[in-house]
Design an enzyme around this catalytic site. Sequence first.
Site, PDB file in Angstrom:
ATOM      1  N   HIS B 126       0.873  -1.178   0.000  1.00 56.25           N
ATOM      2  CA  HIS B 126       0.000   0.000   0.000  1.00 56.25           C
ATOM      3  C   HIS B 126       0.915   1.233   0.000  1.00 56.25           C
ATOM      4  O   HIS B 126       2.031   1.169   0.529  1.00 56.25           O
ATOM      5  CB  HIS B 126      -0.826  -0.051   1.292  1.00 56.25           C
ATOM      6  CG  HIS B 126      -1.927   0.957   1.383  1.00 56.25           C
ATOM      7  ND1 HIS B 126      -1.698   2.274   1.707  1.00 56.25           N
ATOM      8  CD2 HIS B 126      -3.262   0.842   1.214  1.00 56.25           C
ATOM      9  CE1 HIS B 126      -2.851   2.911   1.732  1.00 56.25           C
ATOM     10  NE2 HIS B 126      -3.824   2.073   1.433  1.00 56.25           N
ATOM     11  N   ASP B 203       2.877  -4.800   8.208  1.00 53.95           N
ATOM     12  CA  ASP B 203       1.676  -3.976   8.029  1.00 53.95           C
ATOM     13  C   ASP B 203       0.484  -4.933   8.115  1.00 53.95           C
ATOM     14  O   ASP B 203       0.209  -5.675   7.170  1.00 53.95           O
ATOM     15  CB  ASP B 203       1.760  -3.269   6.668  1.00 53.95           C
ATOM     16  CG  ASP B 203       0.421  -2.679   6.227  1.00 53.95           C
ATOM     17  OD1 ASP B 203      -0.572  -2.795   6.975  1.00 53.95           O
ATOM     18  OD2 ASP B 203       0.365  -2.103   5.123  1.00 53.95           O
ATOM     19  N   CYS B 367      -4.792   2.431  -3.663  1.00 52.59           N
ATOM     20  CA  CYS B 367      -3.538   2.921  -3.067  1.00 52.59           C
ATOM     21  C   CYS B 367      -2.392   1.929  -3.244  1.00 52.59           C
ATOM     22  O   CYS B 367      -1.492   1.853  -2.408  1.00 52.59           O
ATOM     23  CB  CYS B 367      -3.699   3.263  -1.589  1.00 52.59           C
ATOM     24  SG  CYS B 367      -4.818   4.610  -1.274  1.00 52.59           S
TER      25      CYS B 367
END
Lengths: 144, 409
Positions: B126, B203, B367
């Site tokens: 991302h 993440d 994104c």
Amino acid sequence: MNQAIKDIEQEIIDDFKLFDEWAEKYEYVIELGRKLPIMDDTLKTDSNKIKGCQSSVWMTTKFTDGRIYFEADSDSTFVKGLIALLMKVMNGQKPEDIVAAPLDFINQTGLTTHIAQTRSNGLMAMIKQMKLYALGYQMKAETH
Amino acid sequence: MTATDFDVESIRKDFPILSQKVYGKPLIYFDNAATSQKPQAVIDSLVKYYSEYNANIHRGVHYLSQKASIAYDDVRTKVQRFVNAETDKEIVFVRGTTEGINLVASSYGRKNIAAGDEVLISAMEHHSNIVPWQLLCEEKGAILKIIPMNDKGEIIFEEFEKLLNARTKFISIVYISNSLGTINPVKKIIAKAHEYGIPVLVDAAQAVAHLQVDVQDLDCDFMAFSSHKMLGPTGTGVLYGKMKLLEDMPPYQGGGDMIRSVSFEKTTYNDVPFKFEAGTPNVADVIAFGAAIDYLSNLNHATIESYEKELLNYVTEQLSEIKELKIIGTAKDKAGVVSFILEGINAMDAGMYLDTLGIAVRTGQHCTEPAMDFFKIPGTIRASFLFYNTKDEIDALVEGVKKAIKLLK
């Protein structure tokens, strides 16, 4: 504001009043998009491109007898429909009239609540580009 | 209990937004990877905080402040248990995943990464796990290296191993890809990285709502995730860090609560985690985030995981039958997301059509522009699921896609 522009805008606003539902408006814009004349691929150059987040628009103009004619295309049929609406209003108008027009009629079609993405990435950019072209022609005319 | 016994209808009653109609049609919410909906318990928690004990925390001597402070600090312990951290001091409250990653890049990164060093991220990150590292590398003269993926959207492990060397100083990698749905083998990646003494940030923005996350089992050095993708409010999230690393890191922002003593000559800092929580924190949302963790913790995780797997298999099968449709991201291990393109049809046009039917999907690059570039596509239509979605909703999506093709082709 120039009466011709105002009248065409009102006509479009009235057309949209016929639809109650978002689905109908959507399909109407898609229909307009389908009918938009195809732009020659040779005109789809990077310099004619307005890049949006979700769709691309190519735009070019002709200036004949003091009036502007836009030609534009998109990879999104919906955006092509918006282009058709903008061209209906602006094609054949004088540069100074386009520069002066608020061109916020799309707000009154009820489309804007549904097209936040297009509005921020495509529609506003298109209107801005059209006004810039008009301003360019207007300034050119004044210096001559 | 098996997945088929899972009572989705009773779960759905906990989420008031799911029973509403849009354009006169029942809302079908398939944008869970962007943000999840909230159970009533989370909404109630926010209302209760503001109606009954709103106060600034950690400083007040009065009743409300004490009550709010205790509620806020309790959530730290809830998060610790939820991700199985060793101590609640390893839990730093941040605005969300993005701020968590930025905090590590700014604080750990600035201190430990120098000119010529290399930072590794994957090809499916991302933007929030790309740009902070680009900023750091630019500032330090370090080099950002990309772990490649294959056509299915899976990391190529052998290529990852080849990238590791003495100059590699940090790895930051996504657990579950938000645009492809790939579950990355983060445990294996971390183990390999640790052979070289390289710390790894995970993440986990997409992972926390779908998988049981265990930071000690993974042995990750940092993990970032957001409350709002796991039933909690927007505006808060977590950075987990191993105690030793957090202690060695300089503060990220200066202000109140993060200091021990301030003078114009010399300021000393508070202990971890408070050192990283400058200013009045997002008390209300953190407390309601606690209610979200309670809600998730009360569900049977194994049941949820197998139910969601069933949904994903079902939607994949159904969509695969549409010949104009191509699924982007066909990794062996996937969760929560199906991304697809329709031949000759702009993704946004199709997404808007689905919207007219009351079906919420996301279209575009999600994104992850570099990942879209890898597949040479401008974007996808993404339907993302949570345990409150149903097979009936998937049927409606599949019908909607078929109609969109008919209309737009």
